[in-house]
Design a protein around this motif. Structure first.
Motif, PDB file in Angstrom:
ATOM      1  N   LEU A 115       0.826  -1.211   0.000  1.00 16.69           N
ATOM      2  CA  LEU A 115       0.000   0.000   0.000  1.00 16.69           C
ATOM      3  C   LEU A 115       0.861   1.262   0.000  1.00 16.69           C
ATOM      4  CD1 LEU A 115      -2.725   1.433   0.170  1.00 16.69           C
ATOM      5  CD2 LEU A 115      -2.665   1.136   2.649  1.00 16.69           C
ATOM      6  N   GLY A 116       1.863   1.295   0.863  1.00 14.91           N
ATOM      7  CA  GLY A 116       2.702   2.485   0.964  1.00 14.91           C
ATOM      8  C   GLY A 116       3.541   2.742  -0.265  1.00 14.91           C
ATOM      9  N   SER A 117       3.857   1.687  -0.992  1.00 13.73           N
ATOM     10  CA  SER A 117       4.735   1.828  -2.162  1.00 13.73           C
ATOM     11  C   SER A 117       3.976   1.764  -3.489  1.00 13.73           C
ATOM     12  CB  SER A 117       5.812   0.737  -2.145  1.00 13.73           C
ATOM     13  OG  SER A 117       5.235  -0.555  -2.106  1.00 13.73           O
ATOM     14  N   SER A 118       2.640   1.793  -3.443  1.00  6.38           N
ATOM     15  CA  SER A 118       1.862   1.763  -4.682  1.00  6.38           C
ATOM     16  C   SER A 118       2.034   3.083  -5.429  1.00  6.38           C
ATOM     17  CB  SER A 118       0.385   1.502  -4.394  1.00  6.38           C
ATOM     18  OG  SER A 118      -0.159   2.529  -3.585  1.00  6.38           O
ATOM     19  N   LYS A 119       2.049   3.017  -6.758  1.00  4.52           N
ATOM     20  CA  LYS A 119       2.267   4.188  -7.610  1.00  4.52           C
ATOM     21  C   LYS A 119       1.138   4.313  -8.628  1.00  4.52           C
ATOM     22  CE  LYS A 119       6.350   4.512  -5.695  1.00  4.52           C
ATOM     23  NZ  LYS A 119       6.584   5.492  -4.619  1.00  4.52           N
ATOM     24  N   VAL A 120       0.984   5.528  -9.169  1.00  3.69           N
ATOM     25  CA  VAL A 120      -0.006   5.773 -10.219  1.00  3.69           C
ATOM     26  C   VAL A 120       0.547   6.827 -11.177  1.00  3.69           C
ATOM     27  CG1 VAL A 120      -2.031   5.246  -8.799  1.00  3.69           C
ATOM     28  CG2 VAL A 120      -1.151   7.585  -8.867  1.00  3.69           C
ATOM     29  N   LEU A 121      -0.096   6.947 -12.339  1.00  2.44           N
ATOM     30  CA  LEU A 121       0.066   8.117 -13.190  1.00  2.44           C
ATOM     31  C   LEU A 121      -1.082   9.053 -12.832  1.00  2.44           C
ATOM     32  CD1 LEU A 121       0.937   6.776 -16.783  1.00  2.44           C
ATOM     33  CD2 LEU A 121       2.430   8.071 -15.244  1.00  2.44           C
ATOM     34  N   ALA A 122      -0.768  10.206 -12.251  1.00  2.00           N
ATOM     35  CA  ALA A 122      -1.815  11.084 -11.710  1.00  2.00           C
ATOM     36  C   ALA A 122      -1.957  12.361 -12.528  1.00  2.00           C
ATOM     37  CB  ALA A 122      -1.492  11.429 -10.256  1.00  2.00           C
ATOM     38  N   LYS A 123      -3.166  12.908 -12.519  1.00  2.00           N
ATOM     39  CA  LYS A 123      -3.400  14.195 -13.172  1.00  2.00           C
ATOM     40  C   LYS A 123      -2.574  15.282 -12.479  1.00  2.00           C
ATOM     41  CE  LYS A 123      -8.226  13.142 -14.380  1.00  2.00           C
ATOM     42  NZ  LYS A 123      -9.634  13.543 -14.173  1.00  2.00           N
ATOM     43  N   HIS A 124      -2.010  16.171 -13.264  1.00  2.00           N
ATOM     44  CA  HIS A 124      -1.147  17.217 -12.719  1.00  2.00           C
ATOM     45  C   HIS A 124      -1.897  18.104 -11.729  1.00  2.00           C
ATOM     46  CE1 HIS A 124       1.378  20.899 -12.699  1.00  2.00           C
ATOM     47  NE2 HIS A 124       2.361  20.023 -12.826  1.00  2.00           N
ATOM     48  N   GLU A 125      -3.203  18.276 -11.936  1.00  2.00           N
ATOM     49  CA  GLU A 125      -3.990  19.135 -11.047  1.00  2.00           C
ATOM     50  C   GLU A 125      -3.984  18.617  -9.605  1.00  2.00           C
ATOM     51  OE1 GLU A 125      -5.331  19.669 -15.193  1.00  2.00           O
ATOM     52  OE2 GLU A 125      -5.020  17.921 -13.905  1.00  2.00           O
ATOM     53  N   LEU A 126      -3.846  17.303  -9.436  1.00  2.00           N
ATOM     54  CA  LEU A 126      -3.871  16.717  -8.096  1.00  2.00           C
ATOM     55  C   LEU A 126      -2.649  17.093  -7.271  1.00  2.00           C
ATOM     56  CD1 LEU A 126      -5.213  13.133  -8.897  1.00  2.00           C
ATOM     57  CD2 LEU A 126      -6.442  14.990  -7.793  1.00  2.00           C
ATOM     58  N   LEU A 127      -1.587  17.534  -7.934  1.00  2.00           N
ATOM     59  CA  LEU A 127      -0.375  17.932  -7.233  1.00  2.00           C
ATOM     60  C   LEU A 127      -0.651  19.072  -6.248  1.00  2.00           C
ATOM     61  CD1 LEU A 127       2.694  17.714  -6.863  1.00  2.00           C
ATOM     62  CD2 LEU A 127       2.969  19.194  -8.857  1.00  2.00           C
ATOM     63  N   LYS A 128      -1.650  19.887  -6.548  1.00  2.00           N
ATOM     64  CA  LYS A 128      -1.969  21.045  -5.716  1.00  2.00           C
ATOM     65  C   LYS A 128      -2.952  20.703  -4.593  1.00  2.00           C
ATOM     66  CE  LYS A 128      -1.404  24.000  -9.783  1.00  2.00           C
ATOM     67  NZ  LYS A 128      -2.075  24.950 -10.714  1.00  2.00           N
ATOM     68  N   VAL A 129      -3.446  19.466  -4.563  1.00  2.00           N
ATOM     69  CA  VAL A 129      -4.440  19.078  -3.558  1.00  2.00           C
ATOM     70  C   VAL A 129      -3.741  18.667  -2.269  1.00  2.00           C
ATOM     71  CG1 VAL A 129      -6.307  17.486  -3.004  1.00  2.00           C
ATOM     72  CG2 VAL A 129      -6.037  18.321  -5.354  1.00  2.00           C
ATOM     73  N   PRO A 130      -4.029  19.331  -1.143  1.00  2.00           N
ATOM     74  CA  PRO A 130      -3.412  18.936   0.127  1.00  2.00           C
ATOM     75  C   PRO A 130      -3.685  17.469   0.452  1.00  2.00           C
ATOM     76  CG  PRO A 130      -4.559  21.037   0.342  1.00  2.00           C
ATOM     77  CD  PRO A 130      -4.938  20.477  -1.006  1.00  2.00           C
ATOM     78  N   LEU A 131      -2.852  16.902   1.244  1.00  2.00           N
ATOM     79  CA  LEU A 131      -2.928  15.517   1.701  1.00  2.00           C
ATOM     80  C   LEU A 131      -2.628  14.539   0.570  1.00  2.00           C
ATOM     81  CD1 LEU A 131      -6.081  15.639   4.042  1.00  2.00           C
ATOM     82  CD2 LEU A 131      -3.719  16.278   4.518  1.00  2.00           C
ATOM     83  N   ILE A 132      -3.555  14.316  -0.333  1.00  2.00           N
ATOM     84  CA  ILE A 132      -3.351  13.305  -1.370  1.00  2.00           C
ATOM     85  C   ILE A 132      -2.261  13.734  -2.349  1.00  2.00           C
ATOM     86  CG2 ILE A 132      -4.421  12.140  -3.333  1.00  2.00           C
ATOM     87  CD1 ILE A 132      -7.016  12.038  -1.778  1.00  2.00           C
ATOM     88  N   GLY A 133      -2.398  14.902  -2.943  1.00  2.00           N
ATOM     89  CA  GLY A 133      -1.410  15.364  -3.910  1.00  2.00           C
ATOM     90  C   GLY A 133      -0.042  15.559  -3.300  1.00  2.00           C
ATOM     91  N   TRP A 134      -0.006  16.144  -2.100  1.00  2.00           N
ATOM     92  CA  TRP A 134       1.277  16.388  -1.448  1.00  2.00           C
ATOM     93  C   TRP A 134       1.958  15.081  -1.055  1.00  2.00           C
ATOM     94  CZ3 TRP A 134      -0.474  20.873   2.333  1.00  2.00           C
ATOM     95  CH2 TRP A 134      -0.853  21.983   1.562  1.00  2.00           C
ATOM     96  N   THR A 135       1.164  14.137  -0.537  1.00  2.00           N
ATOM     97  CA  THR A 135       1.740  12.836  -0.168  1.00  2.00           C
ATOM     98  C   THR A 135       2.291  12.144  -1.398  1.00  2.00           C
ATOM     99  OG1 THR A 135       0.162  12.613   1.657  1.00  2.00           O
ATOM    100  CG2 THR A 135       1.282  10.605   0.933  1.00  2.00           C
TER     101      THR A 135
END
Length: 283
Positions: A115-135
């Motif tokens: 779980l801790g090492s799972s990866k994704v290709l994420a939308k760039h907009e999510l980078l600005k979202v606290p908690l999820i994007g920052w983590t």
């Protein structure tokens, strides 16, 4: 409805859970920021610490699904596949039909210790979202704008950086790119017809670029691709609100394992292979 079930629908308790998640997430993000000093000194130690920090946040969402709502995720796989789960780097292909797809995916990740090492290709907009994007930023998640001309260098650089990741890693891909709806399915099948591809009844046409690029960059690191199809029993349509209100769902996930050496290296042949996988995917 029992007393516990009634309590789970109370807004005050739900607000308290949200408060705990937000506060703990901000604390985790702050600790992650402090760990950045380790990157130039010991990159692998930085990664191991952040893997565990992210686990402490994501596991709260898994708890919400498994304990709070009581949702059961049953995995169906042959024994050879089951024996490999969590013991190798892998790319995971998931269908995208429901609001809680990602929670079920994370539940299986937690079950097999990645779980801790799972990866994704994420939308760039999510980078600005606290908690999820920052983590995700501190976890070296690859963020993209879905414009290949702009994303090419960023995606290749981000994926190549993961080749020496010290923990077993699952790279989760929603190749359909967006959640299934009847309208999107109709448009997707029009595209399939224009490209001379077989029409899919239960899935959208997969976008192959993300998959072929991820496989190409991580070849030599990942040893298999897992095709995972999620469905819910009794025609249930699960929602995040239902989970928060403690509603129980019954999920079934079928898994097929494909060794990387059996997947074509040529980009077009690899894309054709992915299309075939989606043509074979069960409803």
């Amino acid at each position: 409805m029992g007393l516990l079930a009634q309590l789970k629908t109370h807004f005050v308790l739900q607000l308290l859970m949200g408060f705990v998640f937000v506060v703990s997430g901000l604390i985790i993000n702050f600790i992650q920021l402090l760990t950045c000093v380790l990157w130039p000194i010991n990159k692998q130690l930085y990664r191991k610490i952040n893997t565990r920090l992210s686990y402490s946040l994501w596991s709260q969402l898994v708890m919400l699904l498994e304990w709070w709502s009581g949702t059961e995720c049953t995995l169906f796989a042959d024994q050879a596949t089951a024996d490999k789960l969590g013991k190798e780097h892998a790319i995971i292909i998931l269908n995208h039909n429901y609001e809680i797809d990602f929670l079920c995916g994370w539940t299986i990740c937690e079950r097999y210790g990645v779980l801790g090492s799972s990866k994704v290709l994420a939308k760039h907009e999510l980078l600005k979202v606290p908690l999820i994007g920052w983590t995700w930023y501190f976890l070296e998640i690859v963020f993209c704008k879905r414009k290949w001309e702009e994303d090419r260098d960023t995606v290749f650089r981000g994926l190549n950086r993961l080749k020496d990741y010290p923990e077993f890693m699952w790279f989760l891909l929603y190749c359909e790119g967006t959640r299934f709806t009847e309208k999107k399915h109709q448009i997707s099948m029009e595209v399939a017809e224009s490209k001379g591809l077989p029409k899919l009844k239960y899935h959208l046409l997969p976008r192959t670029k993300g998959f072929t690029t991820t496989l190409k960059c991580l070849k030599g690191t990942v040893s298999a691709v897992y095709d995972v199809t999620l469905n819910f029993r009794d025609h249930q349509v699960p929602t995040l609100l239902g989970i928060v209100n403690g509603r129980k769902y019954m999920a079934d996930m079928s898994v097929r394992r494909f060794p990387v050496e059996n997947i074509p290296e040529d980009e077009k042949e690899c894309a054709d292979w992915l299309h075939k996988i989606y043509q074979e995917k069960p409803p």
